[in-house]
Design an enzyme around this catalytic site. Structure first.
Site: not given
Length: 618
Positions: A279, A367, A395
Site C-alpha cells: 500500500k 460495525e 450497518r
C-alpha cells in the site's frame, strides 16, 4: 503509450511487458500529481497499479465484470477506461467520483462506499450469468481488511456451496485503512513469514515463468490449498469453503500477475488469487505509513508530504475534540474503554490506544460486532465508547435496536462524520442517522454546537445509564479544554435572543447555531435562535413555550427532512390530529389481540375515539 492516449482497455492489450511496466510507472506518477491537487484516496490506489493493469490486460471489460470492494482503489481502473482527462475534476461537483459509478462508465458495474460487498455482489452476477446463459468472468477485488468482515465470510460460504465460476482477487497488503488487527489477517501474516510460504513462493514463481497456461501452477495451487488448513487459519479460510487457492503472487510483478490470471481463467469453479501488494507503493511517505494518514488525503505538497490545508492553531477536528475529552475522562475512570471498527486514524483514537492499549479495541471492519461487543462490555461493568462514521453506523442498525436499545445498556456512541461530508459523495453523506435512530426506544440522541458543549455532552453521556449517541460533523472547531465539566440534562435545549422584538424563531443544531446567531447580528435581524442539541428526547417544555409566541418558526437542518428534527417537532405540535400507534417503547410478548388492546391500537379503541370526537363536535 501515454496515459491520455488510452481510450479503453483494448489500447493496452498489444503492449510488451516493458511497455506495460513503463505505463505503470507513468500511472503512479499521474496519480501522485493529481491527488496532490484534488485530494482523494492515495495509498490504496498506488498499491494496485500493476494489479489493475494486469486485470485489464488479461480480461475483457466491460463484458467481464470488475467489482472493486469499497471502490476507493479504482483510480487506475478509471484511467484504463478512458477517464484520465477528467482527473482534475476528481471528487468535485459534477466531476469524477472517487468510487466506481455506474452512470459514469459502462466499465463500472457496481457501486460501493463501504467494504465487504464485493463477494456477495459477485455471486449475484455469477448466478445471473449462469441462469441467463451468458458467458463472462466475474472478478471481485477484495482487500484492505474487508475479507475479515462477517458479510465476506457469509459470501465465501455460499460461493463455496454453489461452486460457480468466480475469480476472487485477494489484494493482501496487511492493511485496512491502518494496520489490520484481525485473527484472519494475523494468520495470513504468519503464512507470509513461514518456511512453507517461502518455498511455495519460489515454486509459484518458477511455474509462472515455465508454464504459459499455468498447468504446473495449478498443481502447485492444489498442494497449497491442501496445506492452507495448518498455515492460514485454524478453521480453514478457503479450503473448508471448498474454494481453490492460487498464490501467493507478487502484486507488483506484471509477468507473474498476468500468468496467474491466465491460470485462474482456465480453472473451474471459484478460485482465490492471493496477491501481495504494498500500500502506498512508489511514494515514500505513503509506503512508510502504518496508521492510515495517507489512505485518504487532502491536497498536499509532493516534496514534503505536508498538507496544503491550513488549519488555525486554535482549532481541532471534531474527532480530535471528542478523542481528547475521552482520554481525559478515561484518566479518572478506569472502566472507560474505546472501540473502533478499523477507523482508529480517522476517529483520532490512536492517542487513546497509545495511552491505554489494554482498554482499546480495534475489531476490524465489523460495525455489527463492535456494537454487540460493547453491549457485552457494558453489561459486565465497563463503560464503552464506540466511534463510528454516520454512513457506516447504519450497518449496525439491527444491533443498535435488538442488543443495545432493547436491553437499555449504557454504551456511548460517537457518530462521526455526521451530516454532509462532501468529496466522497452519496455513499458517505451522513444524513440519515437522525431519522433511523429516532424511532428506536430508550436511546438519547444529541449533537453539540461547539467544542465546549461536545466535552460536556461526552461527560454527561457516561453519567447516563442508557444508550447515548453524540453526533458530530467532519471539519474543525475552535477548541479550549473546559475548566470543569458540566452535566447536561437530556432533552434540554437553549435559546438566544438576537436584537429586540424578535420577528421569528430559528430552531437549529450543531455548528449552525452560532453561525445563525452571528449572521443575524451582522444583518441586524432580530430573532430567537434555539440550540436543539437533543433530537431525542425533545425539549417539549421549550417547544410549547415557543408555540405560544405565535411567531414564524424556521427549522434549519442540514440532514434529510424525513424523520428529522422537524418531523419530531411536527409530531409534537400536531395535537389536532388523533394518531394511533405504538408508543416509544419495546412491546413485550403476548397474543397479538392482547397486545393490540394494551397498546391501544385495536379497532375498538379507534371507534371509541371516533365516537368521542363526534360527541365533542356535537
Amino acid at each position: 503509450m501515454r496515459i491520455y492516449d488510452i481510450q479503453s482497455p483494448q489500447d493496452i492489450k498489444n503492449l510488451s511487458y516493458d511497455q506495460l511496466k513503463f505505463l505503470c510507472e507513468e500511472i503512479r506518477q499521474f496519480l501522485i500529481q493529481n491527488i496532490s491537487k484534488t485530494g482523494g484516496h492515495l495509498s490504496s490506489n498506488l498499491g494496485v497499479v500493476e494489479l489493475t493493469v494486469a486485470l485489464h490486460y488479461v480480461f475483457n471489460a466491460p463484458e467481464d465484470k470488475f467489482i472493486f470492494d469499497v471502490g476507493h482503489q479504482c483510480y487506475t481502473h478509471k484511467i484504463l477506461t478512458g477517464r484520465s482527462p477528467y482527473f482534475s475534476t476528481l471528487r468535485k461537483k459534477d466531476g469524477l467520483s472517487g468510487f466506481q459509478k455506474r452512470k459514469e462508465s459502462e466499465y463500472d458495474c457496481w457501486e460501493a462506499g463501504h467494504s465487504s460487498t464485493s463477494l456477495s455482489a459477485a455471486l449475484g452476477f455469477a448466478c445471473a450469468r449462469d441462469l441467463l446463459g451468458h458467458d463472462y468472468e466475474v472478478i471481485p477485488i477484495i482487500g484492505d481488511g474487508a475479507l475479515g468482515s462477517g458479510m465476506s465470510m457469509e459470501a465465501l460460504n455460499d460461493i463455496g456451496t454453489q461452486q460457480r465460476k468466480i475469480i476472487m482477487v485477494f489484494n493482501d497488503n496487511n492493511m485496512s485503512i491502518s494496520k489490520n488487527h484481525s485473527a484472519i489477517e494475523q494468520k495470513i501474516t504468519n503464512l507470509r513469514t513461514s518456511n512453507f510460504y517461502q518455498t511455495m513462493k519460489i515454486d509459484v514463481k518458477k511455474n509462472l515463468k515455465e508454464s504459459a497456461l499455468g498447468t504446473n501452477l495449478l498443481k502447485s495451487m492444489t498442494h497449497l490449498r491442501d496445506h492452507i488448513k495448518e498455515e492460514v487459519i485454524d478453521a480453514p479460510l478457503f479450503e473448508n469453503f471448498n474454494i481453490n487457492y492460487l498464490g501467493p503472487v507478487d502484486g507488483h510483478d506484471l509477468h507473474a500477475l498476468i500468468k496467474a490470471f491466465h491460470a485462474a481463467k482456465n480453472a473451474e469453479g471459484p478460485i482465490v488469487v492471493h496477491v501481495i501488494t504494498k500500500k502506498g507503493k512508489g511514494y515514500s511517505f505513503a509506503e512508510k505509513d502504518e496508521v492510515g494518514k495517507w489512505h485518504g488525503v487532502s491536497p498536499f505538497d509532493i516534496e514534503t508530504g505536508r498538507s496544503i490545508m491550513k488549519v488555525p492553531s486554535d482549532e481541532l477536528s471534531w474527532s480530535e475534540i471528542v478523542s481528547r475529552t475521552l482520554i481525559d475522562l478515561a484518566k479518572k475512570d478506569s472502566r472507560i474503554v474505546a472501540i473502533t471498527p478499523a477507523m482508529a486514524q480517522g476517529s483520532k483514537l490512536l492517542e487513546f490506544q497509545r495511552k491505554y492499549p489494554k482498554r482499546f479495541f480495534d475489531c476490524g471492519i465489523a460495525e455489527e460486532h463492535a456494537i454487540t461487543m460493547a453491549c457485552g462490555m457494558a453489561q459486565a461493568g465497563l463503560k464503552p465508547f464506540i466511534s463510528i462514521y454516520s454512513s457506516f453506523l447504519q450497518r449496525g442498525y439491527d444491533q443498535i435496536n435488538h442488543d443495545l436499545a432493547r436491553m437499555n445498556l449504557p454504551v456511548v456512541i460517537g457518530v462521526d462524520r455526521a451530516g454532509l461530508v462532501g468529496d466522497d459523495g452519496e455513499t458517505h453523506q451522513g444524513v440519515f442517522d437522525i431519522s433511523f435512530l429516532r424511532s428506536i426506544p430508550n436511546l438519547i440522541l444529541s449533537q453539540p454546537k461547539d467544542a465546549q458543549e461536545a466535552q460536556n455532552l461526552l461527560y454527561s453521556a457516561f453519567l447516563e445509564n442508557k444508550p447515548y449517541f453524540i453526533r458530530y460533523p467532519r471539519g474543525y472547531e475552535k477548541y479550549k479544554k473546559v475548566d470543569s465539566y458540566q452535566y447536561i440534562q437530556p432533552g434540554t435545549w437553549t435559546k438566544t435572543i438576537v436584537g429586540e422584538n424578535p420577528g421569528c424563531i430559528v430552531i437549529c443544531y450543531g455548528p449552525e447555531v452560532d453561525k445563525v446567531i452571528q449572521k443575524a447580528k451582522v444583518n441586524h435581524v432580530s430573532l430567537i435562535v434555539v440550540n436543539a442539541r437533543f433530537f431525542k428526547p425533545l425539549d417539549t417544555d421549550m417547544l410549547d413555550e415557543l408555540f405560544k409566541m405565535n411567531l414564524k418558526i424556521h427549522v434549519y437542518q442540514t440532514d434529510c427532512k424525513k424523520g428529522s428534527l422537524a418531523s419530531a417537532i411536527l409530531e409534537h405540535k400536531n395535537q389536532s390530529i388523533n394518531i394511533l400507534g405504538i408508543e416509544d417503547h419495546f412491546v413485550q410478548h403476548g397474543s397479538i389481540r392482547s397486545l393490540r388492546i394494551e397498546e391501544k391500537i385495536d379497532i375498538n379503541t379507534l371507534f371509541e375515539q371516533i365516537s368521542e370526537s363526534e360527541n365533542e363536535i356535537g
